[in-house]
Write a protein that holds these residues in place. Structure first.
Motif, PDB file in Angstrom:
ATOM      1  N   ALA A 271       0.826  -1.206   0.000  1.00 49.88           N
ATOM      2  CA  ALA A 271       0.000   0.000   0.000  1.00 49.88           C
ATOM      3  C   ALA A 271       0.857   1.251   0.000  1.00 49.88           C
ATOM      4  O   ALA A 271       0.591   2.216  -0.737  1.00 49.88           O
ATOM      5  N   GLY A 272       1.903   1.280   0.826  1.00 52.72           N
ATOM      6  CA  GLY A 272       2.782   2.443   0.841  1.00 52.72           C
ATOM      7  C   GLY A 272       3.514   2.630  -0.474  1.00 52.72           C
ATOM      8  O   GLY A 272       3.705   3.762  -0.938  1.00 52.72           O
ATOM      9  N   SER A 273       3.922   1.537  -1.101  1.00 52.01           N
ATOM     10  CA  SER A 273       4.627   1.632  -2.384  1.00 52.01           C
ATOM     11  C   SER A 273       3.720   2.170  -3.478  1.00 52.01           C
ATOM     12  O   SER A 273       4.162   2.912  -4.368  1.00 52.01           O
ATOM     13  N   VAL A 274       2.439   1.807  -3.448  1.00 49.81           N
ATOM     14  CA  VAL A 274       1.496   2.345  -4.429  1.00 49.81           C
ATOM     15  C   VAL A 274       1.415   3.862  -4.304  1.00 49.81           C
ATOM     16  O   VAL A 274       1.447   4.603  -5.299  1.00 49.81           O
ATOM     17  N   VAL A 275       1.289   4.343  -3.060  1.00 49.77           N
ATOM     18  CA  VAL A 275       1.216   5.792  -2.844  1.00 49.77           C
ATOM     19  C   VAL A 275       2.466   6.477  -3.377  1.00 49.77           C
ATOM     20  O   VAL A 275       2.395   7.498  -4.089  1.00 49.77           O
ATOM     21  N   LEU A 276       3.627   5.921  -3.044  1.00 49.17           N
ATOM     22  CA  LEU A 276       4.874   6.528  -3.503  1.00 49.17           C
ATOM     23  C   LEU A 276       4.996   6.506  -5.024  1.00 49.17           C
ATOM     24  O   LEU A 276       5.370   7.508  -5.653  1.00 49.17           O
ATOM     25  N   SER A 277       4.691   5.354  -5.635  1.00 47.30           N
ATOM     26  CA  SER A 277       4.857   5.236  -7.089  1.00 47.30           C
ATOM     27  C   SER A 277       3.963   6.217  -7.833  1.00 47.30           C
ATOM     28  O   SER A 277       4.384   6.849  -8.810  1.00 47.30           O
ATOM     29  N   VAL A 278       2.725   6.387  -7.380  1.00 45.32           N
ATOM     30  CA  VAL A 278       1.799   7.295  -8.056  1.00 45.32           C
ATOM     31  C   VAL A 278       2.222   8.745  -7.879  1.00 45.32           C
ATOM     32  O   VAL A 278       2.390   9.505  -8.842  1.00 45.32           O
ATOM     33  N   LEU A 279       2.420   9.141  -6.629  1.00 43.65           N
ATOM     34  CA  LEU A 279       2.703  10.550  -6.360  1.00 43.65           C
ATOM     35  C   LEU A 279       4.076  10.963  -6.866  1.00 43.65           C
ATOM     36  O   LEU A 279       4.234  12.037  -7.479  1.00 43.65           O
TER      37      LEU A 279
END
Length: 747
Positions: free
Chosen positions: A251-259
């Motif tokens: 979940a944290g990696s998704v946030v980082l990758s998108v932003l």
């Protein structure tokens, strides 16, 4: 770290349902449309991170059989529709190639992942599973990137074929690393248990988003201090990984990758401040996000392994503690005294009994770790051979001995055995010694012998009582016949009556002997407990002694009961004897009878049926009964009396008689104040009978029939024949049934 932290991924055997596939395909479409819609305005050609690739890979990793083809076609159609709707290059052929390569990428990666995981869904809960996941994702994206690079270079006229492969690899590999764990694990939010876990997850994700916005959400120069603070993104992501395992890391990696990808493509953040060309800047952002994702996944997997190991260790420790407790109870409760030594002869295990016996045998109790061969001589006369016997046991021999102890408390004997302990392979790994007090064995043997003697005496008493009963019957019968032949004024009548009274007392003694031998013939009849107690008063007074005052209270309105009088007398006598023994220094014994009605609420507790009962209570002012023996009070052969003073059959016999009469018995006690036994006998509601006469009167009607009489006792046979013949019957008397049968057949 919360106890409800979730770090589990999907069970390998869990079914992938069709509705779940459609739900993830909807997510696939949203991610794809959102990404391309934004990049149409920020980037000319390159897609920095393609998140939908992770959806296809995750579904194929969980799919099996026909589901693979369905997911392949769904990804192909959805990807083509997304590219056609929001793509940057208006070339249907290139869109078809993109869609085919993305669909093939997921299918190939899923097949490889399941093959490396022995045809199961790759479990992201250990390092091997993480390795399988990364390797299969890398191989699939490389193959798909190579296939997609040829038409991309041809149609878009890219300068470098290798660059096209690398860009595809970076975009899809990062997308798989950050999204696939969510698909394989079925989502973070659905796995978070507990309100605090959900709040914690929201706070950590909010902190991560806030840091990304602060560090990447604004244009900055290369000399900005914020460029050096990019590492601040790691703490909240690591926290997510430690708290929620692989799913938190995903979940944290998704946030980082998108932003990070969006901000970098729009020229903001520390990566854009480096002023590199667009392609290189995008590559750096992809590598940055990929490294963060791999690091987070690795931490999540290690967290999962640590928690699983901790849980297994705690379960093992719990089992060990429970097994240790059970072993300790068994080991310390053994009748045998047991000690165990290792191969070097050091004491490693011994129960309390063995350590206690070591004092009289060796002079002192050895401590664990003591070399038993060094044990010295104690008061025992032959215990000095212990070192030699231990050595022989460690050499593989078995030895048995009888040791004697001349301790201060008297001479004691012990049966001892030394034997080796062998491994499964047969080698000697230690030795053990068992000892048992011969005195205890002798006491048990004496108790068994006493029980056998009681059984023998009981059989003898039963036989004597049977013969004595025949004699008494003949005496009473002939006295009655003699009375019938005399005038009422004859002085001999009084003598015959005395003979009858003596015979009746003998009959009472016979009943007691039969009751003791438990061979009495039951004769239940309508009985008044008040009258029975009145008849026992003098006998009870003599039996309990002068130092115990006796008080008997009865009521004239007592309900009748139906029971064998002899057995009820035995109940009263046994309870009175039990109370007398509880008052060694004298006291008071109260025996009372009263009518009671047992309600349904009390009936179950007393193991009775609701109804009317007569309560017989026997109360003493003795020492009371210890609580630890109450549950065993009515067990056969259980007694708290000194050896030789009781057999342990009194109260068990009482309970058996009462139960046989349809009643129950209870006891209440208080240490130092005495005990009360209450016997409940059911009220007899039948019509009163005419039982009770010692000898039935001679028949007044004279008979004419022929009677066949069989009686093995000669006196009784003669008496019965005379009585019947005096009544006018023709009698054929025989000593056994065979003779009577032969006579019957002859006639």
């Amino acid at each position: 770290m919360t106890a409800a932290a979730i770090d589990d991924t999907q069970s390998p055997e869990e079914t992938l349902h069709t509705r779940e596939i459609w739900a993830w395909m909807a997510v696939y479409a949203l991610l794809g449309v959102g990404t391309l819609f934004f990049l149409r305005r920020t980037s000319d050609v390159v897609v920095p991170v393609w998140l939908p690739a992770g959806v296809g890979f995750g579904l194929q990793a969980r799919a099996k059989g026909r589901q693979r083809i369905g997911i392949f076609l769904a990804v192909l159609a959805t990807e083509f529709a997304i590219e056609k709707t929001t793509g940057k290059v208006q070339n249907i052929g290139l869109y078809a190639v993109y869609a085919a390569c993305i669909a093939l990428e997921g299918l190939l990666g899923g097949v490889i992942a399941r093959a490396l995981s022995r045809r199961r869904t790759p479990g992201l809960d250990d390092r091997r599973g993480l390795g399988v996941f990364v390797v299969s994702a890398l191989v699939a994206t490389v193959v798909a990137g190579i296939l997609a690079a040829f038409p991309e270079v041809t149609i878009l006229h890219e300068d470098s074929w290798r660059l096209a492969v690398v860009q595809w690899l970076e975009a899809d590999l990062v997308g798989i690393l950050v999204i696939s764990p969510m698909v394989i694990g079925r989502g973070l939010l659905t796995s978070i248990a507990g309100r605090w876990s959900a709040v914690q997850a929201v706070l950590l994700l909010g902190l991560l988003i806030a840091l990304v916005v602060v560090l990447f959400g604004r244009p900055m120069g290369a000399d900005s201090p914020l460029v050096m603070l990019s590492f601040l993104l790691f703490p909240p992501l690591i926290w997510l990984s430690l708290t929620f395992g692989v799913l938190g890391a995903s979940a944290g990696s998704v946030v980082l990758s998108v932003l990070v990808g969006l901000y970098t493509e729009s020229g903001r953040g520390p990566l854009a401040a480096l002023a590199y060309p667009e392609v290189l800047r995008q590559g750096i952002s992809q590598v940055f996000v990929g490294l963060i994702a791999i690091s987070a996944l690795t931490i999540g997997v290690l967290t999962r392994e640590s928690r699983r190991s901790t849980a297994l260790l705690e379960a093992a420790l719990k089992n060990i503690r429970e097994a240790s407790t059970r072993f300790s109870v068994l080991f310390e409760g053994m009748e045998e005294r047991l000690a165990v030594v290792d191969r070097d002869g050091c004491l490693v295990l011994a129960n309390r009994g063995w350590l206690q016996d070591a004092v009289p045998l060796h002079g002192a109790a050895p401590s664990f770790g003591t070399v038993v061969e060094s044990l010295g001589d104690g008061p025992g006369r032959v215990s000095g051979e212990a070192p030699q016997l231990w050595r022989r046991a460690l050499a593989g021999e078995v030895s048995t001995r009888v040791w004697w102890s001349d301790a201060a408390d008297g001479e004691r004997a012990f049966d001892v055995t030394f034997a080796p302990i062998r491994s499964p392979a047969g080698g000697v790994v230690g030795a053990y010694m068992t000892s048992r007090s011969v005195d205890e064995r002798r006491t048990r043997e004496q108790s068994e012998a006493r029980a056998r003697r009681l059984e023998t005496v009981g059989r003898l008493a039963g036989g004597v009582a049977h013969d004595f009963n025949n004699i008494i019957t003949a005496i009473i019968g002939y006295a009655e016949l003699a009375k019938s032949e005399l005038d009422a004024s004859s002085p001999v009548i009084s003598d015959l009556e005395e003979i009858q009274k003596s015979g009746e007392r003998g009959a009472a003694l016979t009943r007691q002997l039969l009751a003791y031998a438990r061979r009495q013939i039951l004769e239940p009849r309508r009985l008044q407990l008040g009258e029975l107690l009145s008849g026992l008063t003098s006998l009870l007074s003599r039996m309990i002694g002068e130092d115990v005052s006796l008080r008997i209270e009865t009521s004239a309105a007592l309900w009748p009961v139906r029971a064998d009088p002899g057995q009820i007398e035995q109940v009263v006598m046994n309870l009175a004897v039990n109370s007398r023994d509880a008052m060694p220094r004298g006291g008071r014994l109260d025996i009372a009878c009263e009518n009671v009605v047992i309600a349904a609420t009390d009936a179950h507790r007393r193991e009775l049926v609701p109804g009317d009962y007569v309560q017989l209570s026997v109360t003493d002012t003795g020492v009371g009964i210890p609580a630890e023996v109450l549950d065993r009070l009515f067990e056969p052969f259980f007694t708290t009396k000194d050896p030789g003073r009781g057999t342990g059959l009194g109260l068990s016999t009482v309970e058996g008689i009462v139960r046989q009469a349809g009643g129950a018995i209870t006891v209440t006690t208080e240490m130092g104040s005495g005990s009360t036994f209450r016997v409940y006998l059911p009220r007899d509601t039948a019509v009163a009978d005419s039982e009770g006469a010692a000898v039935a009167p001679l028949p007044t009607k004279r008979g004419e029939e022929c009677v066949l009489l069989v009686e093995d006792d000669g006196a009784l046979r003669a008496l019965n024949k005379r009585v019947l013949e005096s009544a006018g019957y023709r009698v054929h008397a025989f000593a056994d049934g065979l003779a009577a049968t032969e006579m019957s057949d002859a006639n």
